[in-house]
Design a protein around this motif. Sequence first.
Motif, PDB file in Angstrom:
ATOM      1  N   ALA A   1      -1.265   4.755   6.952  1.00  0.00           N
ATOM      2  CA  ALA A   1      -2.615   4.815   6.618  1.00  0.00           C
ATOM      3  C   ALA A   1      -3.317   5.643   6.527  1.00  0.00           C
ATOM      4  CB  ALA A   1      -3.225   3.621   7.762  1.00  0.00           C
ATOM      5  N   LEU A   2      -2.893   6.880   6.775  1.00  0.00           N
ATOM      6  CA  LEU A   2      -3.618   8.230   6.900  1.00  0.00           C
ATOM      7  C   LEU A   2      -3.463   8.857   5.211  1.00  0.00           C
ATOM      8  CD1 LEU A   2      -2.133  10.302   9.769  1.00  0.00           C
ATOM      9  CD2 LEU A   2      -4.276   9.213   9.473  1.00  0.00           C
ATOM     10  N   TYR A   3      -2.550   7.925   4.485  1.00  0.00           N
ATOM     11  CA  TYR A   3      -2.162   8.523   3.060  1.00  0.00           C
ATOM     12  C   TYR A   3      -2.576   7.249   2.102  1.00  0.00           C
ATOM     13  CZ  TYR A   3       0.269  12.167   5.419  1.00  0.00           C
ATOM     14  OH  TYR A   3       0.792  13.255   6.204  1.00  0.00           O
ATOM     15  N   SER A   4      -2.766   6.054   2.647  1.00  0.00           N
ATOM     16  CA  SER A   4      -2.970   4.838   1.879  1.00  0.00           C
ATOM     17  C   SER A   4      -4.292   4.536   2.246  1.00  0.00           C
ATOM     18  CB  SER A   4      -1.856   3.754   2.213  1.00  0.00           C
ATOM     19  OG  SER A   4      -2.303   2.676   1.404  1.00  0.00           O
ATOM     20  N   PRO A   5      -5.599   4.543   1.299  1.00  0.00           N
ATOM     21  CA  PRO A   5      -6.993   3.908   1.340  1.00  0.00           C
ATOM     22  C   PRO A   5      -6.734   2.359   1.689  1.00  0.00           C
ATOM     23  CG  PRO A   5      -6.709   5.359  -0.252  1.00  0.00           C
ATOM     24  CD  PRO A   5      -5.167   5.313  -0.112  1.00  0.00           C
ATOM     25  N   ALA A   6      -5.590   1.687   1.114  1.00  0.00           N
ATOM     26  CA  ALA A   6      -5.490   0.128   1.339  1.00  0.00           C
ATOM     27  C   ALA A   6      -5.149  -0.087   2.418  1.00  0.00           C
ATOM     28  CB  ALA A   6      -4.639  -0.115   0.116  1.00  0.00           C
ATOM     29  N   LEU A   7      -4.175   0.639   3.116  1.00  0.00           N
ATOM     30  CA  LEU A   7      -3.837   0.433   4.549  1.00  0.00           C
ATOM     31  C   LEU A   7      -4.818   0.900   5.436  1.00  0.00           C
ATOM     32  CD1 LEU A   7      -0.061   1.270   4.880  1.00  0.00           C
ATOM     33  CD2 LEU A   7      -1.047  -0.866   5.273  1.00  0.00           C
ATOM     34  N   ALA A   8      -5.532   1.856   5.194  1.00  0.00           N
ATOM     35  CA  ALA A   8      -6.663   2.469   5.959  1.00  0.00           C
ATOM     36  C   ALA A   8      -7.510   1.229   6.248  1.00  0.00           C
ATOM     37  CB  ALA A   8      -7.131   3.747   5.280  1.00  0.00           C
TER      38      ALA A   8
ATOM     39  N   THR B   1       0.121   8.676  -5.611  1.00  0.00           N
ATOM     40  CA  THR B   1       0.778   9.944  -4.785  1.00  0.00           C
ATOM     41  C   THR B   1       0.396   9.619  -3.223  1.00  0.00           C
ATOM     42  OG1 THR B   1       0.580  11.612  -6.438  1.00  0.00           O
ATOM     43  CG2 THR B   1       0.797  12.363  -4.351  1.00  0.00           C
ATOM     44  N   GLY B   2      -0.610   9.144  -2.821  1.00  0.00           N
ATOM     45  CA  GLY B   2      -0.927   8.765  -1.504  1.00  0.00           C
ATOM     46  C   GLY B   2      -0.145   7.622  -0.883  1.00  0.00           C
ATOM     47  N   GLY B   3       0.091   6.645  -1.984  1.00  0.00           N
ATOM     48  CA  GLY B   3       1.035   5.539  -1.576  1.00  0.00           C
ATOM     49  C   GLY B   3       2.460   6.104  -1.153  1.00  0.00           C
ATOM     50  N   LEU B   4       3.048   6.935  -1.997  1.00  0.00           N
ATOM     51  CA  LEU B   4       4.320   7.477  -1.731  1.00  0.00           C
ATOM     52  C   LEU B   4       4.375   8.262  -0.565  1.00  0.00           C
ATOM     53  CD1 LEU B   4       5.298   8.523  -5.651  1.00  0.00           C
ATOM     54  CD2 LEU B   4       6.260   6.575  -4.266  1.00  0.00           C
ATOM     55  N   LEU B   5       3.434   9.111  -0.325  1.00  0.00           N
ATOM     56  CA  LEU B   5       3.421   9.911   0.805  1.00  0.00           C
ATOM     57  C   LEU B   5       3.260   8.892   1.979  1.00  0.00           C
ATOM     58  CD1 LEU B   5       1.056  12.901  -0.081  1.00  0.00           C
ATOM     59  CD2 LEU B   5       3.405  12.835   0.204  1.00  0.00           C
ATOM     60  N   ALA B   6       2.626   7.823   1.928  1.00  0.00           N
ATOM     61  CA  ALA B   6       2.386   6.767   3.123  1.00  0.00           C
ATOM     62  C   ALA B   6       3.503   6.219   3.485  1.00  0.00           C
ATOM     63  CB  ALA B   6       1.517   5.805   2.584  1.00  0.00           C
TER      64      ALA B   6
END
Length: 252
Positions: free
Chosen positions: A169-176, A117-122
């Motif tokens: 990156a605010l929604y994706s830990p991998a990008l963060a 879900t975080g990835g989709l939001l990102a």
Amino acid sequence: MEQRSTGLLGAVRIDIARLHATWMELAFPRQLDPGRVVGKWTPETTLQTATYYLWAGLGVPLVAVGYPLLLFGFAARAYVTRVDSAATRLGLVGVVLLSLVAWGALTVAAWVREFSTGGLLAVGAAGAVATVAAAVAVGASRLGGRGTSVLIAYPAAVTAFLLPPVVAALYSPALADVVFPNTTSLAVWLLDGPLAVGGLGDLIRERFDLRGTAYVLMWVGISVPVGWLFGLLVALADVVRPKRDAGTSTRI
């Protein structure tokens, strides 16, 4: 080959002369494009002559530093012209729809690949930021006027390019894990380097904590002056080598 080299040197001389004339125009009239009737303004009194040549001397080191930046402005103008031509054909609505379709497709692809879900939001948040920034850039450029383009259109265009990964990156830990540490390193360099003058870096450290939306604000703060710099360099390229001469300069 020899003729090509001569043409290149001639173009460089013309560019440097017009760049210096642009500097002279800031303090004296009719230096860059003197009229055919009245001609170029020249000093008449001793004080005017001293001031004129003092100002000309001050412009020499500035021209030496500014000419490489002018070359960057020429290159940037070529790409800006292509992008502006494409945006003109699409129109504001077309640019917004194209951005929505592109980012919507990426969001669907993220859903098909079963992103979190975080990835989709990102992806969705990045697309929203890019679409809004692109719309502002195109809209500001259509308002007309070099000042509007430099003040609004260029910063918005740079924001459309730089900000989406930060928002994502605010929604994706991998990008963060990639974006935020590099942003922190950049912030430290800026605060200890260019912003250290006058204690500005220490003041920013005391009042701001780099976390969450502060990352977004930092990149907005970077996008705006970078956009202004791009816009000023392209505007300078237009003054020194007007677009009507672009065909000549391209053949050099």
